[in-house]
Design a protein around this motif. Structure first.
Motif, short mmCIF file in Angstrom:
data_model
loop_
_atom_site.label_atom_id
_atom_site.label_comp_id
_atom_site.label_asym_id
_atom_site.label_seq_id
_atom_site.Cartn_x
_atom_site.Cartn_y
_atom_site.Cartn_z
N CYS A 76 0.85 -1.20 0.00
CA CYS A 76 0.00 0.00 0.00
C CYS A 76 0.88 1.25 0.00
CB CYS A 76 -0.92 0.00 1.22
SG CYS A 76 -1.91 1.50 1.39
N PRO A 77 0.63 2.20 -0.90
CA PRO A 77 1.45 3.41 -0.92
C PRO A 77 1.24 4.30 0.30
CG PRO A 77 -0.14 3.41 -2.74
CD PRO A 77 -0.31 2.12 -2.01
N LYS A 78 0.11 4.15 1.00
CA LYS A 78 -0.16 5.01 2.16
C LYS A 78 0.41 4.42 3.45
CE LYS A 78 -3.74 7.37 4.73
NZ LYS A 78 -5.15 7.47 5.03
N CYS A 79 0.05 3.16 3.76
CA CYS A 79 0.51 2.58 5.03
C CYS A 79 1.81 1.80 4.88
CB CYS A 79 -0.58 1.70 5.64
SG CYS A 79 -1.04 0.26 4.67
N ASN A 80 2.29 1.63 3.63
CA ASN A 80 3.58 0.98 3.34
C ASN A 80 3.67 -0.44 3.90
OD1 ASN A 80 5.98 1.09 1.97
ND2 ASN A 80 7.14 1.85 3.70
N ARG A 81 2.54 -1.17 3.87
CA ARG A 81 2.50 -2.56 4.31
C ARG A 81 1.93 -3.43 3.19
NH1 ARG A 81 -0.75 -2.74 9.87
NH2 ARG A 81 -2.22 -1.58 8.60
N THR A 83 -0.56 -5.79 1.49
CA THR A 83 -1.99 -5.87 1.77
C THR A 83 -2.72 -6.57 0.63
OG1 THR A 83 -3.95 -4.58 2.28
CG2 THR A 83 -2.43 -3.62 0.73
N ARG A 84 -3.90 -7.06 0.96
CA ARG A 84 -4.79 -7.55 -0.08
C ARG A 84 -5.48 -6.34 -0.70
NH1 ARG A 84 -8.98 -10.68 1.90
NH2 ARG A 84 -8.65 -9.84 3.96
N VAL A 85 -6.03 -6.54 -1.88
CA VAL A 85 -6.64 -5.43 -2.61
C VAL A 85 -8.13 -5.68 -2.75
CG1 VAL A 85 -6.65 -4.16 -4.79
CG2 VAL A 85 -4.51 -5.06 -3.89
N GLY A 86 -8.91 -4.67 -2.40
CA GLY A 86 -10.34 -4.71 -2.62
C GLY A 86 -10.72 -3.63 -3.61
N PHE A 87 -11.98 -3.57 -3.95
CA PHE A 87 -12.46 -2.56 -4.88
C PHE A 87 -13.63 -1.82 -4.26
CE2 PHE A 87 -10.29 -5.53 -7.63
CZ PHE A 87 -9.58 -4.68 -8.45
N THR A 88 -13.73 -0.54 -4.55
CA THR A 88 -14.85 0.27 -4.11
C THR A 88 -15.20 1.22 -5.24
OG1 THR A 88 -15.66 1.73 -2.37
CG2 THR A 88 -13.39 2.03 -3.02
N LYS A 100 -6.96 -3.18 2.06
CA LYS A 100 -7.79 -3.87 3.03
C LYS A 100 -7.37 -3.58 4.47
CE LYS A 100 -10.68 -6.51 0.68
NZ LYS A 100 -12.10 -6.64 0.96
N LYS A 101 -6.16 -3.00 4.66
CA LYS A 101 -5.70 -2.73 6.03
C LYS A 101 -6.04 -1.33 6.48
CE LYS A 101 -2.14 -6.20 6.22
NZ LYS A 101 -0.79 -6.58 6.56
N CYS A 102 -5.79 -0.32 5.64
CA CYS A 102 -6.02 1.07 6.06
C CYS A 102 -7.18 1.72 5.30
CB CYS A 102 -4.75 1.90 5.90
SG CYS A 102 -4.27 2.19 4.19
N GLN A 103 -7.82 0.98 4.42
CA GLN A 103 -8.96 1.47 3.62
C GLN A 103 -8.61 2.67 2.74
OE1 GLN A 103 -9.75 0.10 6.77
NE2 GLN A 103 -10.48 -1.63 5.57
N ALA A 104 -7.36 2.88 2.43
CA ALA A 104 -6.97 3.97 1.52
C ALA A 104 -7.30 3.52 0.10
CB ALA A 104 -5.48 4.24 1.65
N THR A 105 -7.77 4.48 -0.70
CA THR A 105 -8.06 4.18 -2.09
C THR A 105 -6.92 4.67 -2.96
OG1 THR A 105 -9.27 6.22 -2.37
CG2 THR A 105 -10.54 4.28 -1.75
#
Length: 107
Positions: A76-81, A83-88, A100-105
Motif C-alpha cells: 500500500c502506498p499510504k501505510c507501506n505494508r 496488503t490484499r486489494v479490494g475494490f470500491t 484492506k488494512k487502512c482502507q486507503a483508495t
C-alpha cells in the motif's frame, strides 16, 4: 476482471526463491497471470549475436523473468505494508482499488 496489480505498483514477493524481495512491477501479462518485477527472478540466457537489422550483441545476458501473480502482494502506498486489494466505487462512479488494512483508495 479488474486488475489488482498494475504496472508501476510496488510489490512484495511472498513465495519462491526471491521471497521477501520488493520491487516495482515492470510488466503485467494478464493472459498468463504473471508479472515481471524489477530485481526479482533474474535469469541468465546465452544469446547469439544477430547481425541483421538491429545490432544485437551476443554473450550471456541477465534479465527478469515473469513470476506468477499469486506470488506477489501489493504494498500500500499510504501505510507501506503488504496488503490484499479490494475494490470500491467512488460517488463519481469510478471503480478504484482499496487497501484492506487502512482502507486507503488508490488508482
Amino acid at each position: 476482471m479488474a486488475a489488482k496489480i498494475k504496472k508501476g505498483d510496488k510489490v512484495l514477493v511472498i513465495a519462491g526463491d526471491d521471497r521477501g524481495a520488493q520491487g516495482e512491477v515492470l510488466r503485467v501479462l494478464p493472459k498468463e497471470g504473471r508479472v515481471v518485477v524489477s530485481g526479482v527472478n533474474i535469469v541468465k540466457k546465452h544469446q547469439r549475436p544477430r547481425p541483421t537489422g538491429r545490432s544485437q550483441v551476443g554473450g550471456i545476458i541477465a534479465f527478469e523473468a515473469p513470476i506468477h501473480i499469486s506470488n506477489v502482494m501489493l504494498i500500500c502506498p499510504k501505510c507501506n505494508r503488504p496488503t490484499r486489494v479490494g475494490f470500491t466505487v467512488e460517488p463519481s462512479g469510478r471503480k478504484v482499488r482499496q487497501c484492506k488494512k487502512c482502507q486507503a483508495t488508490f488508482i
